[in-house]
Design a protein around this motif. Structure first.
Motif, PDB file in Angstrom:
ATOM      1  N   ARG A  11       4.554   1.792  12.197  1.00  0.00           N
ATOM      2  CA  ARG A  11       3.130   1.878  11.848  1.00  0.00           C
ATOM      3  C   ARG A  11       2.939   2.598  10.528  1.00  0.00           C
ATOM      4  O   ARG A  11       1.816   2.894  10.112  1.00  0.00           O
ATOM      5  CB  ARG A  11       2.331   2.546  12.957  1.00  0.00           C
ATOM      6  CG  ARG A  11       2.810   3.910  13.304  1.00  0.00           C
ATOM      7  CD  ARG A  11       2.059   4.434  14.514  1.00  0.00           C
ATOM      8  NE  ARG A  11       2.388   5.840  14.685  1.00  0.00           N
ATOM      9  CZ  ARG A  11       1.511   6.811  14.899  1.00  0.00           C
ATOM     10  NH1 ARG A  11       0.235   6.517  15.014  1.00  0.00           N
ATOM     11  NH2 ARG A  11       1.899   8.050  15.028  1.00  0.00           N
ATOM     12  N   SER A  12       4.057   2.872   9.834  1.00  0.00           N
ATOM     13  CA  SER A  12       3.974   3.574   8.557  1.00  0.00           C
ATOM     14  C   SER A  12       3.945   2.600   7.378  1.00  0.00           C
ATOM     15  O   SER A  12       4.922   1.909   7.094  1.00  0.00           O
ATOM     16  CB  SER A  12       5.186   4.505   8.401  1.00  0.00           C
ATOM     17  OG  SER A  12       5.347   4.852   7.038  1.00  0.00           O
ATOM     18  N   PRO A  13       2.816   2.559   6.649  1.00  0.00           N
ATOM     19  CA  PRO A  13       2.751   1.695   5.471  1.00  0.00           C
ATOM     20  C   PRO A  13       3.858   2.016   4.465  1.00  0.00           C
ATOM     21  O   PRO A  13       4.379   1.122   3.792  1.00  0.00           O
ATOM     22  CB  PRO A  13       1.371   2.001   4.877  1.00  0.00           C
ATOM     23  CG  PRO A  13       0.559   2.482   6.039  1.00  0.00           C
ATOM     24  CD  PRO A  13       1.527   3.232   6.905  1.00  0.00           C
ATOM     25  N   ARG A  14       4.236   3.300   4.386  1.00  0.00           N
ATOM     26  CA  ARG A  14       5.253   3.715   3.423  1.00  0.00           C
ATOM     27  C   ARG A  14       6.636   3.158   3.790  1.00  0.00           C
ATOM     28  O   ARG A  14       7.379   2.675   2.950  1.00  0.00           O
ATOM     29  CB  ARG A  14       5.289   5.239   3.352  1.00  0.00           C
ATOM     30  CG  ARG A  14       5.355   5.793   1.946  1.00  0.00           C
ATOM     31  CD  ARG A  14       5.094   7.304   1.937  1.00  0.00           C
ATOM     32  NE  ARG A  14       5.401   7.931   3.219  1.00  0.00           N
ATOM     33  CZ  ARG A  14       6.623   8.280   3.627  1.00  0.00           C
ATOM     34  NH1 ARG A  14       7.673   8.083   2.852  1.00  0.00           N
ATOM     35  NH2 ARG A  14       6.795   8.831   4.808  1.00  0.00           N
ATOM     36  N   VAL A  15       6.950   3.249   5.092  1.00  0.00           N
ATOM     37  CA  VAL A  15       8.235   2.708   5.560  1.00  0.00           C
ATOM     38  C   VAL A  15       8.285   1.201   5.312  1.00  0.00           C
ATOM     39  O   VAL A  15       9.269   0.669   4.789  1.00  0.00           O
ATOM     40  CB  VAL A  15       8.444   3.023   7.069  1.00  0.00           C
ATOM     41  CG1 VAL A  15       9.614   2.221   7.639  1.00  0.00           C
ATOM     42  CG2 VAL A  15       8.659   4.522   7.264  1.00  0.00           C
ATOM     43  N   GLY A  66      13.379  -5.775  -1.718  1.00  0.00           N
ATOM     44  CA  GLY A  66      13.519  -7.239  -1.731  1.00  0.00           C
ATOM     45  C   GLY A  66      13.429  -7.868  -0.357  1.00  0.00           C
ATOM     46  O   GLY A  66      13.790  -9.043  -0.183  1.00  0.00           O
ATOM     47  N   GLY A  67      12.924  -7.122   0.630  1.00  0.00           N
ATOM     48  CA  GLY A  67      12.832  -7.647   1.994  1.00  0.00           C
ATOM     49  C   GLY A  67      11.480  -8.264   2.305  1.00  0.00           C
ATOM     50  O   GLY A  67      10.609  -8.398   1.436  1.00  0.00           O
ATOM     51  N   THR A  68      11.306  -8.658   3.575  1.00  0.00           N
ATOM     52  CA  THR A  68      10.063  -9.287   4.045  1.00  0.00           C
ATOM     53  C   THR A  68       9.399  -8.418   5.110  1.00  0.00           C
ATOM     54  O   THR A  68      10.076  -7.817   5.948  1.00  0.00           O
ATOM     55  CB  THR A  68      10.354 -10.674   4.663  1.00  0.00           C
ATOM     56  OG1 THR A  68      11.420 -10.541   5.607  1.00  0.00           O
ATOM     57  CG2 THR A  68      10.736 -11.680   3.598  1.00  0.00           C
ATOM     58  N   VAL A  69       8.073  -8.367   5.073  1.00  0.00           N
ATOM     59  CA  VAL A  69       7.305  -7.521   5.998  1.00  0.00           C
ATOM     60  C   VAL A  69       6.084  -8.287   6.509  1.00  0.00           C
ATOM     61  O   VAL A  69       5.311  -8.830   5.713  1.00  0.00           O
ATOM     62  CB  VAL A  69       6.808  -6.236   5.288  1.00  0.00           C
ATOM     63  CG1 VAL A  69       5.925  -5.403   6.231  1.00  0.00           C
ATOM     64  CG2 VAL A  69       7.981  -5.403   4.784  1.00  0.00           C
ATOM     65  N   ALA A  70       5.898  -8.329   7.834  1.00  0.00           N
ATOM     66  CA  ALA A  70       4.636  -8.825   8.395  1.00  0.00           C
ATOM     67  C   ALA A  70       3.664  -7.645   8.425  1.00  0.00           C
ATOM     68  O   ALA A  70       4.036  -6.548   8.849  1.00  0.00           O
ATOM     69  CB  ALA A  70       4.860  -9.376   9.798  1.00  0.00           C
ATOM     70  N   PHE A  71       2.421  -7.863   7.953  1.00  0.00           N
ATOM     71  CA  PHE A  71       1.474  -6.748   7.835  1.00  0.00           C
ATOM     72  C   PHE A  71       0.056  -7.198   8.175  1.00  0.00           C
ATOM     73  O   PHE A  71      -0.293  -8.372   8.013  1.00  0.00           O
ATOM     74  CB  PHE A  71       1.531  -6.137   6.418  1.00  0.00           C
ATOM     75  CG  PHE A  71       1.093  -7.061   5.315  1.00  0.00           C
ATOM     76  CD1 PHE A  71       1.960  -8.006   4.791  1.00  0.00           C
ATOM     77  CD2 PHE A  71      -0.201  -6.986   4.791  1.00  0.00           C
ATOM     78  CE1 PHE A  71       1.554  -8.867   3.770  1.00  0.00           C
ATOM     79  CE2 PHE A  71      -0.615  -7.838   3.769  1.00  0.00           C
ATOM     80  CZ  PHE A  71       0.267  -8.781   3.263  1.00  0.00           C
ATOM     81  N   PRO A  72      -0.783  -6.256   8.650  1.00  0.00           N
ATOM     82  CA  PRO A  72      -2.150  -6.626   9.038  1.00  0.00           C
ATOM     83  C   PRO A  72      -3.060  -6.790   7.828  1.00  0.00           C
ATOM     84  O   PRO A  72      -2.852  -6.155   6.795  1.00  0.00           O
ATOM     85  CB  PRO A  72      -2.605  -5.409   9.861  1.00  0.00           C
ATOM     86  CG  PRO A  72      -1.819  -4.260   9.317  1.00  0.00           C
ATOM     87  CD  PRO A  72      -0.494  -4.824   8.878  1.00  0.00           C
ATOM     88  N   THR A  73      -4.038  -7.698   7.955  1.00  0.00           N
ATOM     89  CA  THR A  73      -5.164  -7.722   7.013  1.00  0.00           C
ATOM     90  C   THR A  73      -6.419  -7.989   7.841  1.00  0.00           C
ATOM     91  O   THR A  73      -6.318  -8.245   9.042  1.00  0.00           O
ATOM     92  CB  THR A  73      -5.042  -8.807   5.903  1.00  0.00           C
ATOM     93  OG1 THR A  73      -5.515 -10.054   6.407  1.00  0.00           O
ATOM     94  CG2 THR A  73      -3.634  -8.954   5.366  1.00  0.00           C
ATOM     95  N   GLN A 113      -7.477  -9.390  -2.635  1.00  0.00           N
ATOM     96  CA  GLN A 113      -7.380  -7.958  -2.343  1.00  0.00           C
ATOM     97  C   GLN A 113      -7.948  -7.743  -0.945  1.00  0.00           C
ATOM     98  O   GLN A 113      -9.164  -7.805  -0.749  1.00  0.00           O
ATOM     99  CB  GLN A 113      -8.183  -7.144  -3.366  1.00  0.00           C
ATOM    100  CG  GLN A 113      -8.080  -5.651  -3.125  1.00  0.00           C
ATOM    101  CD  GLN A 113      -9.017  -4.838  -4.015  1.00  0.00           C
ATOM    102  OE1 GLN A 113      -9.848  -5.392  -4.752  1.00  0.00           O
ATOM    103  NE2 GLN A 113      -8.904  -3.528  -3.926  1.00  0.00           N
ATOM    104  N   PRO A 114      -7.092  -7.521   0.049  1.00  0.00           N
ATOM    105  CA  PRO A 114      -7.576  -7.386   1.425  1.00  0.00           C
ATOM    106  C   PRO A 114      -8.460  -6.153   1.594  1.00  0.00           C
ATOM    107  O   PRO A 114      -8.306  -5.155   0.890  1.00  0.00           O
ATOM    108  CB  PRO A 114      -6.295  -7.232   2.252  1.00  0.00           C
ATOM    109  CG  PRO A 114      -5.191  -7.722   1.380  1.00  0.00           C
ATOM    110  CD  PRO A 114      -5.617  -7.431  -0.026  1.00  0.00           C
ATOM    111  N   ALA A 163      -3.542  -2.399   5.239  1.00  0.00           N
ATOM    112  CA  ALA A 163      -3.075  -3.301   4.180  1.00  0.00           C
ATOM    113  C   ALA A 163      -3.160  -2.604   2.824  1.00  0.00           C
ATOM    114  O   ALA A 163      -2.232  -2.697   2.010  1.00  0.00           O
ATOM    115  CB  ALA A 163      -3.910  -4.584   4.168  1.00  0.00           C
ATOM    116  N   SER A 164      -4.259  -1.894   2.582  1.00  0.00           N
ATOM    117  CA  SER A 164      -4.423  -1.219   1.292  1.00  0.00           C
ATOM    118  C   SER A 164      -3.360  -0.150   1.082  1.00  0.00           C
ATOM    119  O   SER A 164      -2.764  -0.062  -0.002  1.00  0.00           O
ATOM    120  CB  SER A 164      -5.803  -0.567   1.190  1.00  0.00           C
ATOM    121  OG  SER A 164      -6.798  -1.539   1.341  1.00  0.00           O
TER     122      SER A 164
END
Ligand code: TXA
Ligand code: MG
Length: 337
Positions: free
Chosen positions: A13-17, A25-32, A121-122, A127-128
Motif C-alpha cells: 500500500r506504499s506508493p513509494r515502494v 523498469g518494472g510494472t505496477v498495477a495502481f489505483p486511479t 492526470q488522475p 495515484a498522485s
C-alpha cells in the motif's frame, strides 16, 4: 512459450515502494479514480513492452501516459494545441485523456507508432503520490487482461494480472468505475474518441465545436486503434434490456440483473444490483460482472440507461460488453452510438 502467470507480484500500500519498481523498469498495477491501471516508465521501451505482455494486448493499441502534474506535459508532447490547453485547464486532474502531438522522447511502443500521445492526470490521492514518487511519465492501460472488463478494485486487478506484474499498489474501489473520456486534440476540431465520466455536455461547454467520433466499419481504418477490439466483456453472456419487467428467463437459466429499476423483474435472479443513480451504475458495473463470473450465472441482464451525461459512456460499455447479442426483447431500441 506458455501464457501462464510467472512472477510473484509484490502487494503493497506504499506508493513509494511501488514507484521503486517503476524506476527499476518494472510494472505496477495502481489505483486511479476511473479504473486500475497497469503502469511502466513511459520513456523505457523495454518496460512498456512488459505491459503488453502482461495484458496480452495487441501491439497496435496505444497506451495513455499518466502524469503527476500537468507541468510534465513537455516531457511527452511536442506541442499543446489551444483546444488541448483548454481541456487541461478545465478537467485536469480528472477522468479525461487528451491526445496531443507526441514528443520524440516517447517510444513507439507507447503510441503504437502514431505521432500522437494520450495524456492524463488522475484525480486520486494514491495515484498522485505514486506518480510523484515515480518522477517519470507512466504509461498505463487498464489493468485487465486484454478484452476483459477493467478492474475497479485492487483485488480485481490482482485476479487479472497478479503473477504477471512486479507489484500491485492497493487502494480503495475506483470512484468512477469506467475508463476516462478520450478526446483527440492533435489536429483541428477536437473529437471524442471514447465516452467517459467527463460528459459530452461538459466538454461542449468548454469547446462548442467538439464532435463525437462514430466509427463506420465501411469507412476505413479507425481513428483510435482501441475501438476495433472487443472490450469490457465478461466471460458470461451480457444481454441489454430496456425494461426489467419484460425479461423472460429460459427454464433453469441462472440469471443476474443490474439496472436503475427492478420493477417487474421476474423469478429468482442469482444476483441483483438495483442502482439509485447512473453514477452508482457506472461505478458498480464491472464489479458486478466479476461477481457474476464468480457466481457462475448463465446470463447478465443489464438495463440500458438514458442517453445523456454519464449514461452515454455506460451505454457504450454495455453495448461492447454485450457484443453481438441483441437487445431483449428484440428490436425495441438501440444501445446507442
Ligand atoms: O481511465 C483510463 O483511461 C484508464 C486509467 C488506467 O487511466 N486507462 C485506460 O487505458 O482505459 P486503455 O489502454 O485501456 O484505453 C486507452 C484508450 C484505447 O482505446 C486507446 O486506443 C486509446 O485510448 N488511445 C491511447 N492513445 C491514443 C492515441 N495516441 N490516439 C488514439 N487513441 C489512443
Ligand atoms: Mg482498457
Amino acid at each position: 512459450m506458455g501464457d501462464a502467470p510467472r512472477k510473484g507480484s509484490r502487494i503493497t500500500r506504499s506508493p513509494r515502494v511501488a514507484a521503486g519498481f517503476i524506476r527499476e523498469g518494472g510494472t505496477v498495477a495502481f489505483p486511479t479514480e476511473t479504473v486500475y491501471g497497469l503502469g511502466a516508465d513511459a520513456l523505457n521501451p523495454k518496460a512498456v513492452l512488459a505491459i503488453f505482455a502482461a495484458k496480452g494486448r495487441p501491439a497496435d493499441n496505444p497506451l495513455i501516459v499518466h502524469l503527476a502534474d500537468a507541468a510534465m506535459i513537455g516531457l511527452v508532447a511536442r506541442r499543446v494545441p489551444r483546444s488541448a490547453e483548454r481541456m487541461i485547464e478545465h478537467f485536469f486532474p480528472g477522468p479525461l485523456t487528451v491526445i496531443v502531438p507526441r514528443a520524440a522522447a516517447v517510444p513507439d511502443a507507447v503510441t503504437a507508432g502514431l505521432d500522437t500521445v494520450g495524456i492524463r492526470q488522475p484525480d486520486h490521492p494514491v495515484a498522485s503520490a505514486f506518480l510523484r514518487a515515480c518522477a517519470v511519465p507512466v504509461a498505463a492501460p487498464s489493468a485487465n487482461r486484454s478484452g476483459r472488463p477493467s478492474p475497479t478494485t485492487w483485488q480485481a486487478a490482482r485476479d487479472e494480472v497478479g503473477g504477471r506484474v512486479d507489484c500491485i499498489l492497493t487502494g480503495g474501489a475506483s470512484a468512477v468505475g469506467l475508463e476516462s473520456t478520450v478526446v483527440d486534440c492533435s489536429s483541428g476540431r477536437p473529437v471524442i474518441l471514447r465516452q467517459g465520466a467527463v460528459s459530452v455536455e461538459a466538454l461542449r461547454a468548454v469547446c462548442p465545436t467538439i464532435r463525437v467520433h462514430h466509427h463506420d466499419p465501411a469507412a476505413g481504418p479507425v481513428r483510435s486503434p482501441g475501438l476495433k477490439y472487443r472490450h469490457y466483456a465478461p466471460s458470461v453472456r451480457v444481454v441489454l434490456v430496456e425494461d426489467p419487467g419484460r425479461i423472460t428467463p429460459e427454464a433453469g437459466e441462472r440469471f443476474a440483473y443490474i439496472g436503475l429499476s427492478r420493477r417487474g423483474l421476474p423469478g429468482r435472479p442469482v444476483l441483483v444490483r438495483p442502482c439509485r443513480e447512473v453514477q452508482d451504475y457506472a461505478r458498480l458495473l464491472f464489479r458486478f460482472f466479476r461477481a457474476c463470473e464468480t457466481a457462475g450465472v448463465d446470463v447478465i441482464y443489464c438495463q440500458i440507461p438514458g442517453d445523456e451525461g454519464l449514461g452515454r459512456a455506460l451505454r457504450d460499455r454495455l453495448r461492447k460488453a454485450a457484443g453481438d447479442h441483441p437487445i431483449f426483447p428484440g428490436g425495441s431500441g438501440r444501445a446507442g452510438g
